[in-house]
Design a protein around this motif. Structure first.
Motif: not given
Length: 277
Positions: A150-155, A159-160, A165-166, A193-195
């Motif tokens: 969900e975090k990945l899909q929002k940005t 990816i690095k 991002d702490q 978000k493409e992952i």
């Protein structure tokens, strides 16, 4: 900068050395390290008479749990804790000394003076800065695949950048992000978000596996990291890409290259980590 495995190694080592010791006094030689309360005299007053009951960790922060007080410490670039006899001379880079009633001292050394210390009433440390800003670390039950995806899909960030991002995942730094991305076969410039869900699962597992192996090896010695007993970490012998530019990938033989991603030096195998999926 010490990352999660190095801080975890320091935590485990210090627990063997200083648990149940009682503070008789505190000496502060560099006031800027003390962030809460900012008055070193007040800082000293909070800790006098307190007995150290446990040492926890959240992300890259150590949490010293005393009877009524929690001390939150970040080592930043060069910070180190060590236990010494009180009669030994004070080195020039020792900035805080916790004097124990048994005649030993826990000394905080920091060449660059970037480290920080915050005091809180016990149980309040997770409700305030700096810890309240942190996301779960890779071992936290809250770091679920669903949360991560969900975090990945929002940005739209690389990816690095997200892994560093702490507030998303605590404790990962440059070394272990490069290693986890390599093990997951993901290029650091992939857009978060493409992952795919499957790739996110692979990356989550690779992050935990990398961190676990590093903890077992006592962390990675890059430049000056030592644990609380002056011992070096050995995970550098397991590194696959970090610091390996121009050497051949151990899996495919392609030379490792160094890029700059999100302003950070980044190591990647062009064959094993294609920029497109």
């Amino acid at each position: 900068m010490p990352e999660l495995p190095e801080v975890e190694t320091v935590r485990q080592t210090l627990k063997q050395l200083v648990l149940n010791k009682q503070i008789s006094d505190v000496s502060v030689f560099w006031d800027n390290i003390i962030k809460r309360p900012q008055d070193p005299v007040e800082f000293k007053g909070w800790l006098q008479g307190q007995r150290l009951r446990d040492i926890d960790r959240k992300g890259k922060f150590l949490i010293f749990q005393f009877d009524d007080i929690s001390l939150v410490s970040h080592l930043r670039m060069e910070g180190k804790f060590g236990l010494y006899d009180s009669g030994l001379p004070k080195p020039k880079h020792t900035h805080v000394i916790f004097h124990f009633t048994d005649g030993t001292e826990l000394r905080y050394d920091d060449v660059r003076k970037f480290g920080t210390m915050h005091l809180f009433e016990k149980g309040q440390e997770l409700k305030h800065k700096p810890l309240v800003l942190l996301g779960p670390d890779p071992f936290d039950p809250l770091f679920t695949l669903e949360y991560f995806y969900e975090k990945l899909q929002k940005t739209n960030r690389h990816i690095k950048s997200v892994l560093l991002d702490q507030s998303v995942v605590a404790g990962l730094g440059n070394i272990y992000v490069d290693e986890a991305l390599y093990r997951a076969r993901l290029h650091p410039e992939r857009i978060a978000k493409e992952i795919t869900f499957e790739e996110a699962s692979r990356l989550k597992e690779a992050s935990a596996e990398t961190i676990n192996k590093a903890v077992k090896q006592g962390g990675t010695t890059i430049r000056s990291y030592l644990n609380g007993q002056g011992e070096m970490g050995m995970f550098q012998q397991e590194l696959k890409v970090y610091g390996k530019e121009d050497t051949d990938c151990t899996d495919c033989g392609t030379p490792i290259v160094k890029l700059k991603v999100s302003g950070r030096g980044t190591h990647v195998c062009p064959h094993c980590q294609p920029v497109t999926h």
